[in-house]
Design an enzyme around this catalytic site. Sequence first.
Site, PDB file in Angstrom:
ATOM      1  N   THR A  31       0.834  -1.199   0.000  1.00 33.24           N
ATOM      2  CA  THR A  31       0.000   0.000   0.000  1.00 33.24           C
ATOM      3  C   THR A  31       0.870   1.250   0.000  1.00 33.24           C
ATOM      4  O   THR A  31       1.805   1.367   0.785  1.00 33.24           O
ATOM      5  CB  THR A  31      -0.924   0.005   1.232  1.00 33.24           C
ATOM      6  OG1 THR A  31      -1.866  -1.069   1.095  1.00 33.24           O
ATOM      7  CG2 THR A  31      -1.678   1.312   1.359  1.00 33.24           C
ATOM      8  N   GLN A 104      -4.386  -6.715  -7.022  1.00 36.95           N
ATOM      9  CA  GLN A 104      -4.806  -7.331  -5.759  1.00 36.95           C
ATOM     10  C   GLN A 104      -6.089  -6.669  -5.266  1.00 36.95           C
ATOM     11  O   GLN A 104      -6.140  -5.450  -5.070  1.00 36.95           O
ATOM     12  CB  GLN A 104      -3.739  -7.200  -4.672  1.00 36.95           C
ATOM     13  CG  GLN A 104      -4.112  -8.034  -3.445  1.00 36.95           C
ATOM     14  CD  GLN A 104      -3.289  -7.715  -2.213  1.00 36.95           C
ATOM     15  OE1 GLN A 104      -3.396  -6.623  -1.665  1.00 36.95           O
ATOM     16  NE2 GLN A 104      -2.472  -8.653  -1.768  1.00 36.95           N
ATOM     17  N   GLY A 181      -6.280 -12.466   0.918  1.00 30.80           N
ATOM     18  CA  GLY A 181      -6.838 -13.243   2.021  1.00 30.80           C
ATOM     19  C   GLY A 181      -5.936 -13.232   3.231  1.00 30.80           C
ATOM     20  O   GLY A 181      -5.982 -14.151   4.054  1.00 30.80           O
ATOM     21  N   ASN A 183      -3.099 -10.704   6.056  1.00 31.58           N
ATOM     22  CA  ASN A 183      -2.721  -9.430   6.681  1.00 31.58           C
ATOM     23  C   ASN A 183      -3.873  -8.668   7.322  1.00 31.58           C
ATOM     24  O   ASN A 183      -3.897  -7.442   7.294  1.00 31.58           O
ATOM     25  CB  ASN A 183      -2.031  -8.532   5.648  1.00 31.58           C
ATOM     26  CG  ASN A 183      -0.770  -9.137   5.099  1.00 31.58           C
ATOM     27  OD1 ASN A 183      -0.816 -10.203   4.507  1.00 31.58           O
ATOM     28  ND2 ASN A 183       0.358  -8.467   5.276  1.00 31.58           N
ATOM     29  N   TYR A 185      -7.159  -8.439   6.573  1.00 28.68           N
ATOM     30  CA  TYR A 185      -8.289  -7.912   5.813  1.00 28.68           C
ATOM     31  C   TYR A 185      -9.434  -8.939   5.765  1.00 28.68           C
ATOM     32  O   TYR A 185      -9.375  -9.958   6.430  1.00 28.68           O
ATOM     33  CB  TYR A 185      -7.812  -7.430   4.448  1.00 28.68           C
ATOM     34  CG  TYR A 185      -6.891  -6.237   4.614  1.00 28.68           C
ATOM     35  CD1 TYR A 185      -7.415  -4.958   4.787  1.00 28.68           C
ATOM     36  CD2 TYR A 185      -5.513  -6.403   4.703  1.00 28.68           C
ATOM     37  CE1 TYR A 185      -6.592  -3.868   5.012  1.00 28.68           C
ATOM     38  CE2 TYR A 185      -4.676  -5.313   4.929  1.00 28.68           C
ATOM     39  CZ  TYR A 185      -5.217  -4.053   5.078  1.00 28.68           C
ATOM     40  OH  TYR A 185      -4.404  -2.977   5.327  1.00 28.68           O
ATOM     41  N   ARG A 229      -3.705 -14.751  -1.872  1.00 30.11           N
ATOM     42  CA  ARG A 229      -2.651 -14.519  -0.879  1.00 30.11           C
ATOM     43  C   ARG A 229      -3.177 -14.855   0.507  1.00 30.11           C
ATOM     44  O   ARG A 229      -4.265 -14.409   0.900  1.00 30.11           O
ATOM     45  CB  ARG A 229      -2.175 -13.063  -0.921  1.00 30.11           C
ATOM     46  CG  ARG A 229      -1.066 -12.726   0.090  1.00 30.11           C
ATOM     47  CD  ARG A 229      -0.577 -11.301  -0.128  1.00 30.11           C
ATOM     48  NE  ARG A 229       0.239 -10.788   0.952  1.00 30.11           N
ATOM     49  CZ  ARG A 229       1.569 -10.777   0.977  1.00 30.11           C
ATOM     50  NH1 ARG A 229       2.244 -11.298  -0.039  1.00 30.11           N
ATOM     51  NH2 ARG A 229       2.231 -10.265   1.988  1.00 30.11           N
ATOM     52  N   GLY A 290       9.521 -12.405   4.101  1.00 27.45           N
ATOM     53  CA  GLY A 290       9.884 -11.130   4.697  1.00 27.45           C
ATOM     54  C   GLY A 290       8.814 -10.514   5.573  1.00 27.45           C
ATOM     55  O   GLY A 290       9.092  -9.526   6.278  1.00 27.45           O
ATOM     56  N   GLY A 316       9.147  -7.368  -1.145  1.00 22.94           N
ATOM     57  CA  GLY A 316       8.451  -6.122  -0.924  1.00 22.94           C
ATOM     58  C   GLY A 316       9.384  -4.935  -0.902  1.00 22.94           C
ATOM     59  O   GLY A 316       9.579  -4.253  -1.905  1.00 22.94           O
TER      60      GLY A 316
END
Length: 375
Positions: A31, A104, A181, A183, A185, A229, A290, A316
């Site tokens: 983000t 995404q 799917g 982190n 959310y 994900r 990571g 990332g």
Amino acid sequence: MTNTAPVSPLLTPYTSAALHLPNRLVMAPMTRYRAREDGAPLPVVADYYAQRAEAGLLITEGIWPHRRGQSGWRVPGLETEAHVTGWRAVTEAVHARGGRIFAQLMHGGRQGHPRSRLLGDIPAGPSAVPVPGPVHVKDGTAEAPVPREMTAQDIRTAIDDHVAAARNALRAGFDGVEIHGANSYLTHQFLADNTNLRTDAYGHDRTRFAVELVTAVAEAIGAHRLGLRLSPGNPQFGMSERDPAPVYRALTDTLDPLGLAYLHLTDNDDYPALADLRPRWSGTLIANVGENHAPTTRYQGERVLAEGHGDLVSYGRAFLTHPDLPARIAADDPLATPVDTEHLYTQGARGYTDYPTLADERSGTATGASLCQAR
């Protein structure tokens, strides 16, 4: 003198039924808040992704499928024609440089605040469990609201919103779609212990929402254009999964026969998801090591491939500060460019498209990447 250094396995091509990639480096979704207030990506977003088009695959930052799922101010969307037009400029810029890019889709669920949502409403999640601690809003910080518990109709609507956004993604020129799917959310909220307290079918089987969502989107756009994900056991934003293995094994077993483009999986110190779930997944697996750790190095990525825990490796922060990451890995560069944290989440080019390439540094012109445009 001829350079006889071995080619990193990260730079070898990868081919599956759905993917034809020049290397095994995937840019992880991150983000960055470079959207207009209505959710349309700013023009500089096209520069940002085009700079990184030498990745095997680019995955965009999380994009809300409908404003009902908006998690934050200036997070981009894929709901309106303005969104589709804005993202088409991005995909065209990436394709012009020979790249491949998936969108995404990120429904915030309980994540969000009335002061950061176009609808100005309370967000809804699986259960009425708020995010712990203060949250960022468009004009500062605020206490997280208690989310509204989703009704059965809300759940059907959320699935329909993902389907519509996935179709919009293809109209915008994306090569495929990844469902977020992970982190903390929406989909992760249905999978986790402490955010899914429901007593209906979606509570008794915490994988049910994920299965219904993935199946519906796969039927709409083709499973070969869809990735998922997951981040089993990820504690970000107050998530808790006491024993993730049975849940994610069941989910993986159910989804594997669909023939998705890939499963994008993050590892965890308490639950080694890559080692546990790789044998259960017959398709392409993108590994991420990571999350909640220091930035992934070249050698960590190579070890993932050598151990058979993934076919591709997502990076990332290394991609954030090194737009030419494949070239840097080929040169065994230390990947030491620091993150410009001051401008990480601002709306301009600074700290976004002004990171130098290795060629810039070696020529003494490290004043910003060549594709950066003043817009």
